[in-house]
Design a protein around this motif. Structure first.
Motif, PDB file in Angstrom:
ATOM      1  N   VAL A 107       0.846  -1.201   0.000  1.00 17.21           N
ATOM      2  CA  VAL A 107       0.000   0.000   0.000  1.00 17.21           C
ATOM      3  C   VAL A 107       0.877   1.244   0.000  1.00 17.21           C
ATOM      4  O   VAL A 107       1.874   1.321   0.725  1.00 17.21           O
ATOM      5  CB  VAL A 107      -0.930   0.028   1.238  1.00 17.21           C
ATOM      6  N   LEU A 108       0.483   2.228  -0.801  1.00 17.05           N
ATOM      7  CA  LEU A 108       1.136   3.536  -0.807  1.00 17.05           C
ATOM      8  C   LEU A 108       0.070   4.598  -0.551  1.00 17.05           C
ATOM      9  O   LEU A 108      -0.910   4.696  -1.283  1.00 17.05           O
ATOM     10  CB  LEU A 108       1.829   3.803  -2.147  1.00 17.05           C
ATOM     11  N   LYS A 109       0.284   5.393   0.489  1.00 13.91           N
ATOM     12  CA  LYS A 109      -0.611   6.497   0.833  1.00 13.91           C
ATOM     13  C   LYS A 109      -0.121   7.728   0.080  1.00 13.91           C
ATOM     14  O   LYS A 109       1.027   8.147   0.254  1.00 13.91           O
ATOM     15  CB  LYS A 109      -0.588   6.732   2.343  1.00 13.91           C
ATOM     16  N   GLU A 118      -6.240  15.471   2.036  1.00 13.01           N
ATOM     17  CA  GLU A 118      -7.002  14.222   1.921  1.00 13.01           C
ATOM     18  C   GLU A 118      -6.087  13.201   1.260  1.00 13.01           C
ATOM     19  O   GLU A 118      -5.121  13.560   0.579  1.00 13.01           O
ATOM     20  CB  GLU A 118      -8.272  14.422   1.089  1.00 13.01           C
ATOM     21  N   TRP A 119      -6.419  11.907   1.436  1.00 16.50           N
ATOM     22  CA  TRP A 119      -5.495  10.861   1.011  1.00 16.50           C
ATOM     23  C   TRP A 119      -6.164   9.760   0.199  1.00 16.50           C
ATOM     24  O   TRP A 119      -7.288   9.364   0.489  1.00 16.50           O
ATOM     25  CB  TRP A 119      -4.836  10.230   2.240  1.00 16.50           C
ATOM     26  N   ASN A 120      -5.426   9.293  -0.788  1.00 16.81           N
ATOM     27  CA  ASN A 120      -5.785   8.100  -1.535  1.00 16.81           C
ATOM     28  C   ASN A 120      -4.787   7.007  -1.170  1.00 16.81           C
ATOM     29  O   ASN A 120      -3.669   7.301  -0.724  1.00 16.81           O
ATOM     30  CB  ASN A 120      -5.739   8.362  -3.044  1.00 16.81           C
ATOM     31  N   TYR A 121      -5.200   5.771  -1.359  1.00 15.96           N
ATOM     32  CA  TYR A 121      -4.345   4.629  -1.054  1.00 15.96           C
ATOM     33  C   TYR A 121      -4.239   3.761  -2.292  1.00 15.96           C
ATOM     34  O   TYR A 121      -5.256   3.309  -2.822  1.00 15.96           O
ATOM     35  CB  TYR A 121      -4.926   3.824   0.112  1.00 15.96           C
ATOM     36  N   LEU A 122      -3.009   3.538  -2.750  1.00  6.76           N
ATOM     37  CA  LEU A 122      -2.770   2.687  -3.905  1.00  6.76           C
ATOM     38  C   LEU A 122      -2.471   1.278  -3.405  1.00  6.76           C
ATOM     39  O   LEU A 122      -1.681   1.102  -2.478  1.00  6.76           O
ATOM     40  CB  LEU A 122      -1.579   3.193  -4.716  1.00  6.76           C
ATOM     41  N   LEU A 123      -3.094   0.296  -4.032  1.00  6.29           N
ATOM     42  CA  LEU A 123      -2.884  -1.098  -3.663  1.00  6.29           C
ATOM     43  C   LEU A 123      -2.103  -1.777  -4.784  1.00  6.29           C
ATOM     44  O   LEU A 123      -2.446  -1.632  -5.956  1.00  6.29           O
ATOM     45  CB  LEU A 123      -4.220  -1.812  -3.464  1.00  6.29           C
ATOM     46  N   ASN A 124      -1.076  -2.520  -4.412  1.00  9.78           N
ATOM     47  CA  ASN A 124      -0.239  -3.210  -5.380  1.00  9.78           C
ATOM     48  C   ASN A 124      -0.592  -4.696  -5.393  1.00  9.78           C
ATOM     49  O   ASN A 124      -0.159  -5.449  -4.523  1.00  9.78           O
ATOM     50  CB  ASN A 124       1.239  -3.024  -5.022  1.00  9.78           C
ATOM     51  N   PRO A 125      -1.364  -5.155  -6.385  1.00 14.33           N
ATOM     52  CA  PRO A 125      -1.786  -6.558  -6.440  1.00 14.33           C
ATOM     53  C   PRO A 125      -0.637  -7.547  -6.603  1.00 14.33           C
ATOM     54  O   PRO A 125      -0.801  -8.731  -6.312  1.00 14.33           O
ATOM     55  CB  PRO A 125      -2.708  -6.622  -7.658  1.00 14.33           C
ATOM     56  N   ALA A 126       0.537  -7.089  -7.038  1.00 11.37           N
ATOM     57  CA  ALA A 126       1.680  -7.986  -7.226  1.00 11.37           C
ATOM     58  C   ALA A 126       2.451  -8.224  -5.924  1.00 11.37           C
ATOM     59  O   ALA A 126       3.299  -9.113  -5.874  1.00 11.37           O
ATOM     60  CB  ALA A 126       2.619  -7.420  -8.289  1.00 11.37           C
ATOM     61  N   HIS A 127       2.172  -7.452  -4.902  1.00 11.88           N
ATOM     62  CA  HIS A 127       2.886  -7.619  -3.626  1.00 11.88           C
ATOM     63  C   HIS A 127       2.360  -8.854  -2.894  1.00 11.88           C
ATOM     64  O   HIS A 127       1.141  -9.082  -2.871  1.00 11.88           O
ATOM     65  CB  HIS A 127       2.698  -6.370  -2.763  1.00 11.88           C
ATOM     66  N   PRO A 128       3.245  -9.651  -2.289  1.00 10.67           N
ATOM     67  CA  PRO A 128       2.789 -10.870  -1.595  1.00 10.67           C
ATOM     68  C   PRO A 128       1.744 -10.610  -0.502  1.00 10.67           C
ATOM     69  O   PRO A 128       0.851 -11.440  -0.294  1.00 10.67           O
ATOM     70  CB  PRO A 128       4.075 -11.445  -0.980  1.00 10.67           C
ATOM     71  N   ASP A 129       1.816  -9.483   0.185  1.00 10.99           N
ATOM     72  CA  ASP A 129       0.856  -9.180   1.255  1.00 10.99           C
ATOM     73  C   ASP A 129      -0.490  -8.679   0.744  1.00 10.99           C
ATOM     74  O   ASP A 129      -1.427  -8.497   1.521  1.00 10.99           O
ATOM     75  CB  ASP A 129       1.436  -8.158   2.236  1.00 10.99           C
ATOM     76  N   PHE A 130      -0.590  -8.444  -0.570  1.00 13.89           N
ATOM     77  CA  PHE A 130      -1.868  -7.989  -1.131  1.00 13.89           C
ATOM     78  C   PHE A 130      -2.982  -8.980  -0.820  1.00 13.89           C
ATOM     79  O   PHE A 130      -4.131  -8.586  -0.620  1.00 13.89           O
ATOM     80  CB  PHE A 130      -1.743  -7.781  -2.644  1.00 13.89           C
ATOM     81  N   GLN A 131      -2.645 -10.252  -0.751  1.00 17.54           N
ATOM     82  CA  GLN A 131      -3.644 -11.305  -0.478  1.00 17.54           C
ATOM     83  C   GLN A 131      -4.351 -11.089   0.857  1.00 17.54           C
ATOM     84  O   GLN A 131      -5.450 -11.603   1.060  1.00 17.54           O
ATOM     85  CB  GLN A 131      -2.954 -12.672  -0.461  1.00 17.54           C
ATOM     86  N   ARG A 132      -3.738 -10.318   1.745  1.00 16.98           N
ATOM     87  CA  ARG A 132      -4.325 -10.069   3.066  1.00 16.98           C
ATOM     88  C   ARG A 132      -5.315  -8.903   3.044  1.00 16.98           C
ATOM     89  O   ARG A 132      -6.040  -8.679   4.008  1.00 16.98           O
ATOM     90  CB  ARG A 132      -3.216  -9.815   4.077  1.00 16.98           C
ATOM     91  N   ILE A 133      -5.323  -8.149   1.966  1.00 14.48           N
ATOM     92  CA  ILE A 133      -6.263  -7.039   1.795  1.00 14.48           C
ATOM     93  C   ILE A 133      -7.564  -7.629   1.281  1.00 14.48           C
ATOM     94  O   ILE A 133      -7.557  -8.430   0.351  1.00 14.48           O
ATOM     95  CB  ILE A 133      -5.693  -5.987   0.824  1.00 14.48           C
ATOM     96  N   GLY A 134      -8.676  -7.259   1.908  1.00 18.01           N
ATOM     97  CA  GLY A 134      -9.917  -7.914   1.535  1.00 18.01           C
ATOM     98  C   GLY A 134     -11.054  -6.979   1.174  1.00 18.01           C
ATOM     99  O   GLY A 134     -11.210  -5.908   1.763  1.00 18.01           O
TER     100      GLY A 134
END
Length: 149
Positions: A107-109, A118-134
């Protein structure tokens, strides 16, 4: 932490990135853009869709980022003074691309270019921990017809 993404209903059943170019990534770099609030997610849609297509069927994706996951922060003070200007996309894309390639975090804020502090959050699907984001749930979302771009 919960973050939000408003998307057409047909895409709201899974966390997937299109690979299309945007402020913080170049074409072919897969990133999922989310926002800290539903209101910011709404405004991001209005701005990026230029008011077109807002009558279609949309959903709010409510996404959980576990508190123990690493979130990198892009500090506004480290960016060019006009980073939010459309002409700075290349600069922002290089910064986001470096984060993607580094694999430092799932994740990158990043600061919102639309609303200061105000903030957006970028999610990186290629990162191994992405699987924990639901994806926790989706909710109906209708753009108020008074919203004009």
């Amino acid at each position: 932490m919960l973050v939000y993404r408003i998307t057409k209903a047909i895409y709201a059943d899974r966390l997937v990135a299109s690979g299309g170019a945007a402020r913080w990534n170049e074409r072919g770099q897969f990133v999922i853009y989310t926002a800290a609030t539903r209101a910011l997610a709404c405004l991001e849609n209005v701005v990026h869709r230029s008011g077109e297509g807002l009558q279609e069927i949309f959903r709010v994706m409510v996404i959980d980022i576990p508190d123990e996951l690493r979130i990198d922060l892009l500090v506004t003070d480290t960016l060019p003074a006009d980073w939010f200007d459309f002409r700075q996309y290349g600069t922002c894309q290089r910064i986001g691309g470096e984060w993607i390639r580094s694999g430092r975090s799932p994740v990158l804020k990043v600061p919102s270019a639309i609303i200061s502090n105000e903030w957006n959050y970028l999610l990186n699907p290629a990162h191994p921990d992405f699987q924990r984001i639901g994806l926790i749930r989706t909710e109906p979302f209708v753009f108020d017809p008074r919203i004009k771009a």
